[in-house]
Structure formats: C-alpha cells, structure tokens
Write a protein that holds these residues in place. Structure first.
Motif, PDB file in Angstrom:
ATOM      1  N   ALA A  55      14.254  16.837  39.842  1.00 54.84           N
ATOM      2  CA  ALA A  55      13.055  17.578  39.425  1.00 54.84           C
ATOM      3  C   ALA A  55      12.046  16.656  38.756  1.00 54.84           C
ATOM      4  O   ALA A  55      10.827  16.801  38.935  1.00 54.84           O
ATOM      5  N   MET A  56      12.551  15.689  37.993  1.00 51.32           N
ATOM      6  CA  MET A  56      11.650  14.741  37.347  1.00 51.32           C
ATOM      7  C   MET A  56      10.972  13.845  38.374  1.00 51.32           C
ATOM      8  O   MET A  56       9.778  13.522  38.250  1.00 51.32           O
ATOM      9  N   ARG A  58      10.237  14.624  41.472  1.00 51.17           N
ATOM     10  CA  ARG A  58       9.173  15.424  42.087  1.00 51.17           C
ATOM     11  C   ARG A  58       7.950  15.485  41.182  1.00 51.17           C
ATOM     12  O   ARG A  58       6.808  15.371  41.635  1.00 51.17           O
ATOM     13  N   GLN A  59       8.189  15.649  39.891  1.00 52.19           N
ATOM     14  CA  GLN A  59       7.084  15.729  38.935  1.00 52.19           C
ATOM     15  C   GLN A  59       6.308  14.418  38.891  1.00 52.19           C
ATOM     16  O   GLN A  59       5.067  14.410  38.845  1.00 52.19           O
ATOM     17  N   VAL A  60       7.027  13.298  38.921  1.00 54.96           N
ATOM     18  CA  VAL A  60       6.383  11.982  38.908  1.00 54.96           C
ATOM     19  C   VAL A  60       5.509  11.805  40.146  1.00 54.96           C
ATOM     20  O   VAL A  60       4.348  11.375  40.061  1.00 54.96           O
ATOM     21  N   GLU A  62       4.264  14.144  42.193  1.00 55.61           N
ATOM     22  CA  GLU A  62       3.154  15.093  42.244  1.00 55.61           C
ATOM     23  C   GLU A  62       2.052  14.745  41.249  1.00 55.61           C
ATOM     24  O   GLU A  62       0.948  15.281  41.313  1.00 55.61           O
ATOM     25  N   GLY A  63       2.366  13.816  40.319  1.00 51.63           N
ATOM     26  CA  GLY A  63       1.323  13.320  39.430  1.00 51.63           C
ATOM     27  C   GLY A  63       0.389  12.342  40.124  1.00 51.63           C
ATOM     28  O   GLY A  63      -0.720  12.074  39.626  1.00 51.63           O
ATOM     29  N   ALA A  67       0.418  18.017  45.697  1.00 52.49           N
ATOM     30  CA  ALA A  67       1.722  18.689  45.731  1.00 52.49           C
ATOM     31  C   ALA A  67       2.027  19.283  47.101  1.00 52.49           C
ATOM     32  O   ALA A  67       3.166  19.220  47.579  1.00 52.49           O
ATOM     33  N   GLN A 116      10.044   9.148  32.523  1.00 52.57           N
ATOM     34  CA  GLN A 116       8.984   9.353  33.509  1.00 52.57           C
ATOM     35  C   GLN A 116       8.041   8.156  33.565  1.00 52.57           C
ATOM     36  O   GLN A 116       7.695   7.679  34.647  1.00 52.57           O
TER      37      GLN A 116
END
Length: 538
Positions: A55-56, A58-60, A62-63, A67, A116
């Motif tokens: 999940a992290m 994906r977050q990195v 999408e930054g 997305a 992150q």
C-alpha cells in the motif's frame, strides 16, 4: 544494488534448475561481503521489512504518476514491482545508486514515517531493473523461482559441501551470514550448529512407482504408517527454547502457542501438525484457518485446537538419535510420547501388513475413525537412519489416486513474475440448478499449475478471445451450456466450506488435462462432488 538486480533479473528469466544454481553460486563468488550474504538472506526469505508494505508503494508511485494511469498499467502488467519500476518518472540529479547492504541497514533502523522518503530517493537513483529489484526486496515477494532449499544447494555447491551441512548450521546463523560464508570460502572451520532449539534437516520420501518399486522391495523390511493430511513440522524443546518449524525450516511458532506450550520435554519430534478434536483429525481446511498467521486469537485456538501426530524422534535428552535405525527410533518415540502425556501430542499408529496386496487394500480404505484425514501411506525401511534430503530407497510415499472431475473455466487472472503477462490462474465451476431449474455454473476451485508452457499460451489465448467482462486483473470468459472450455481437474480431497458459494472446497486442485474435445454441457455437476463428500464421511 546493481549486481543484486542483475541476479534477480536473470533468475526470473531462467527456467533451468541447474542454471539457477550456477547464477547464485557465481553471485556468491563475485559479490562482496556483506552484499552476498544479504542476497542469500533475500533468496531464502530471511528478510522482512515491516514498514514497507504494498500500500505504501502504491502511495509513493501515485505521488508521481496519475493514479488512473497507474491503475490501468498495473492491470495490464499484473505485477506491482514491475509496474512501479517501469512507470516511475525519475528526477535528474538524484543521489548515487545505493548498495544492497545500505538499503537493508537503513530499512532495518528507519522509522515508519521515514520509509516513504527513502523509497522515493532510491527509486530516483536506480534504473528500471534496480527499481524492480528494490521493490521486490522490500515487499519480500521475489518470485524468481528460487526456494530456500535451492539457495542452500547453491551455497553448498559454492563451498563444496553437502546441502545437509548447510541446513544443519543455518538456523544457528543470522544474516548476512559472515561466519557461514567464511567457512564456505575455506577460511574458517564450520560454524557450530549446537544452538538450543535448532532445526534439523528433514528426511523426505520418494514417490513410489508401484510397477517398478514394489516387486523389488521386501515387505518384511518396511513399516507402514498413514500419511496424515496436515503439514510436516519439527517440534523442538531444548534447554527452555521451544520452536515449531515447517519442513523447510521456517519458524511457525507464533501461530501455534497452544502447541508450543505442550512441548514439555527435552528433544525434537518430527510429525504432522493437525487440528485435533478429541483425538480425531479435522479436515485440512480447519488447519488452514490457523496457518500463515503472525498471532493466534484465543477464540480460534479454542475452536481449532492444534496438535502434533508424531512420526519420528530426532533427539532426546541431549542425545542425537538420527543415526539410529528407524525401528529403534520408533521404539524410543513410543516411550517418549507416552511420557509426555499431552493431548496435544499423540503417536502416528503403524499400519500392520504382510504383503503388498494387503497393504494396497488398506491404502484404499480411510484410517479407522479419521475418514478424511489421510492422503495415503508412508513406507519406511526398518533399518533406515534419518538422512537429510530425499535419499532413494529408504522411504516412500504411496498416495491415494487423485479424484478427477470435468469443470468449466469461468474466470482467469494474470499470474506473477514470469507469468505476469499471461492469464495463468483459473477459476472453474460445475453445473447446478438454480431456483427456476436452470443450469448454472457454481465455482468450486482455482488452479494455476498442471499445464505445460505451450498449454499456458493456448489457455491465455482462449481467455483473451472469449473475455466477457473485466474486474481489475480478473476476466470472466464465455461459459454456457453451448460453449465453454472444459478442464479436467485433479484434486486430493474435498471438504465442506461456508466460505465458498458451492459449499465445497478442494484440496490441492490442479489442471490434469484440457478437454478441448468435450462440450461444456457434459462437465460434471455439483451433485457429483456432494456424493464424494458423503462417501468420504461414511
């Protein structure tokens, strides 16, 4: 990091076992310390980074990336690390490329809030191959076709020792294995294996060829026992150190504190981990509720009490018994288990027989009192020592013939690793009638092996040509009475399941044949599986 990335890349595209062994062996010879030790730890699954989760990642990503574009790309590629590595827009002027040991040391000490930023910096500094290797490393899902035993074999080949020697000392060492590698380099003596609670390399059985093996074997030289349908474990209790290991040496103690508490002895037992209720073996599905958990809830332990059915005794009161013949170890085991006196540990009974025909008849029948609990029989030479690995001759496994049904392909999902470009995971169903008496398919299982590479290409083409709907990485395919692909599915057993719409769950399903010739309407019905369940429980 570059050498590690190149190793993973080549391993992922190499099918040959011997070629994989050469790649790992050469890496151990060429890479410096401690990087080669960390690589060995990664390949054997000995590394875990709790702060870096998918999940992290994906977050990195999408930054930096839209997305929706990332979602569509992930759907097409099918592998998170590969998608992120390819789509990542690196920034110019990034810091130098990190070393493997630097990444591991930093992650081991980093706080959750720092991870992150670390990932972003490393992804900027690495090329696509390096980014892919980094993300595989931090998630722990290498998926390059290397088991812990294969990595141990490569290390043994590098050092010119037996793989059993590696296994014997492995659990007394810790990453990055400086003492182990110094020994394999010929610079020091073999590290000590005498750690309390250590794992002993497991002895495995050969599958029996009834036509070839039975005529040349003397029945009087062998003992027979049931092959229980659980997971093989080693239960060790020495000097207050208690451990429960899987057959590959993975420590599974945390998931079974109830079993660990019952290890009130000094020694090491080889046996089968099962859910036992009043001495009777529960279906394998009950054990699955306990597996792959980091902790065990009190409610689950009460409803699914685990225990060990003992096969062998490897050590007792500080004495190593592995060099003794099986007949003597068995006699010691019977006395040992009786002295423990725990309802969590019982003895696997021997199956009496005088001829192979008599034993074959026993094999076809379920064990008394445990109709769904055995996969077949084990044959063990009475004079056999406990030898690590899979030696030819001393032990055989004689499994029951698998069940076969014809089912219809309903859904397909992309695989992982080298299969990430193919639809290789297949959900299949059998016919039943709905409330209006109309024939409909109900899913009964999922399989992702049993077919050749060429058959995989044919299956993938069928999925693409006959897709009805898409649900993320999953596609539904045309499956009607008039048109559908029939798969002959082999499986070891059945059990009732509230989690599945059909009410049944298969044990070890695999694709046995692709029935291009069979009309979908002639596939089996759910009633067929219901009858199998009734026969098994009768």
């Amino acid at each position: 990091m570059r050498a590690f990335a190149a190793l993973l890349d080549r391993l992922s595209f190499t099918a040959s076992r011997n070629a994989k062994l050469r790649l790992i062996r050469d890496h151990l010879a060429d890479a410096p310390d401690p990087d080669r030790g960390w690589a060995l730890a990664a390949l054997t699954g000995a590394l875990s980074f709790t702060a870096a989760k998918p999940a992290m990642i994906r977050q990195v990503v999408e930054g930096r990336v839209d997305a929706e574009l990332f979602r569509l790309s992930y759907d097409y590629v099918g592998d998170l690390a590969e998608t992120a590595a390819l789509i990542w827009p690196a920034r110019h002027g990034a810091n130098r490329e990190p070393e493997l040991s630097e990444v591991i040391d930093t992650l081991n000490t980093a706080k959750r809030g720092e991870v992150q930023g670390l990932l972003e910096g490393w992804l900027d500094a690495l090329d696509a191959d390096g980014r892919w290797a980094l993300l595989k490393l931090v998630t722990g899902g290498l998926r390059v076709g290397v088991s812990a035993r294969l990595a141990w074999q490569a290390a043994a080949d590098y050092g010119g020792v037996e793989v059993a020697d590696i296994q014997e000392v492995w659990h007394a060492q810790s990453p990055p294995y400086a003492d182990l590698l110094a020994w394999l380099d010929g610079k020091t003596e073999r590290p000590s294996a005498m750690a309390h609670g250590r794992f002993r390399p497991v002895m495995l059985a050969q599958p029996i060829d009834e036509a070839v093996d039975l005529p040349r074997l003397g029945p009087a030289a062998y003992a027979a026992e049931w092959k229980w349908d659980g997971i093989r474990v080693q239960a060790v209790s020495e000097a207050g150190v208690k451990r429960l290991y899987s057959r590959t040496g993975e420590d599974v103690s945390d998931a079974f504190p109830d079993v660990l508490a019952a290890l009130d002895y000094e020694g090491a037992i080889d046996g089968e981990l099962l859910v036992l209720r009043e001495g009777r073996v529960a279906p394998f599905g009950d054990l699955q509720q306990r597996l792959n958990r980091k902790t065990a809830e009190a409610k689950l332990m009460a409803s699914h009490p685990a225990g060990i059915r003992a096969y062998d005794l490897l050590a007792a009161e500080g004495e190593d018994l592995r060099a003794l013949p099986f007949a003597e170890r068995r006699a010691r085991l019977e006395t040992f288990v009786a002295a423990v006196g725990s309802d969590r540990i019982d003895l696997s009974p021997l199956v009496p027989f005088e001829t192979w025909d008599e034993l074959a008849a026993r094999r076809a029948e379920p064990p008394p009192g445990d109709p769904q609990s055995a996969e077949g029989l084990m044959l063990k030479r009475l004079d056999s020592v406990y030898e690590a690995g899979r030696p030819k001759g001393p032990w055989f496994k004689w499994k029951r013939d698998p069940h076969l049904i014809d089912a219809v392909l309903m859904y397909a999902q992309r695989g992982h690793g080298k299969r990430s470009s193919f639809y290789s995971d297949y959900t299949f169903g059998v016919w039943t009638e709905d409330a209006d008496g109309i024939h409909v398919l109900t899913p009964v299982g999922k399989a992702y092996f049993g077919f050749t590479d060429e058959e995989l290409k044919q299956l993938d083409k069928f999925v693409r040509d006959h897709t009805l709907e898409r649900f993320g990485p999953v596609r539904s395919v045309t499956a009607t009475r008039e048109f559908g692909l029939v798969l002959e599915v082999a499986f070891e057993g059945l059990q009732r399941s509230k989690r599945h719409k059909s009410g049944v769950a298969m044990r070890f399903p695999r694709i046995s044949r692709i029935r291009w010739d069979k009309p979908a309407k002639e596939a089996d019905e759910l009633a067929t599986l219901e009858r199998l369940l009734e026969q098994a429980s009768a």
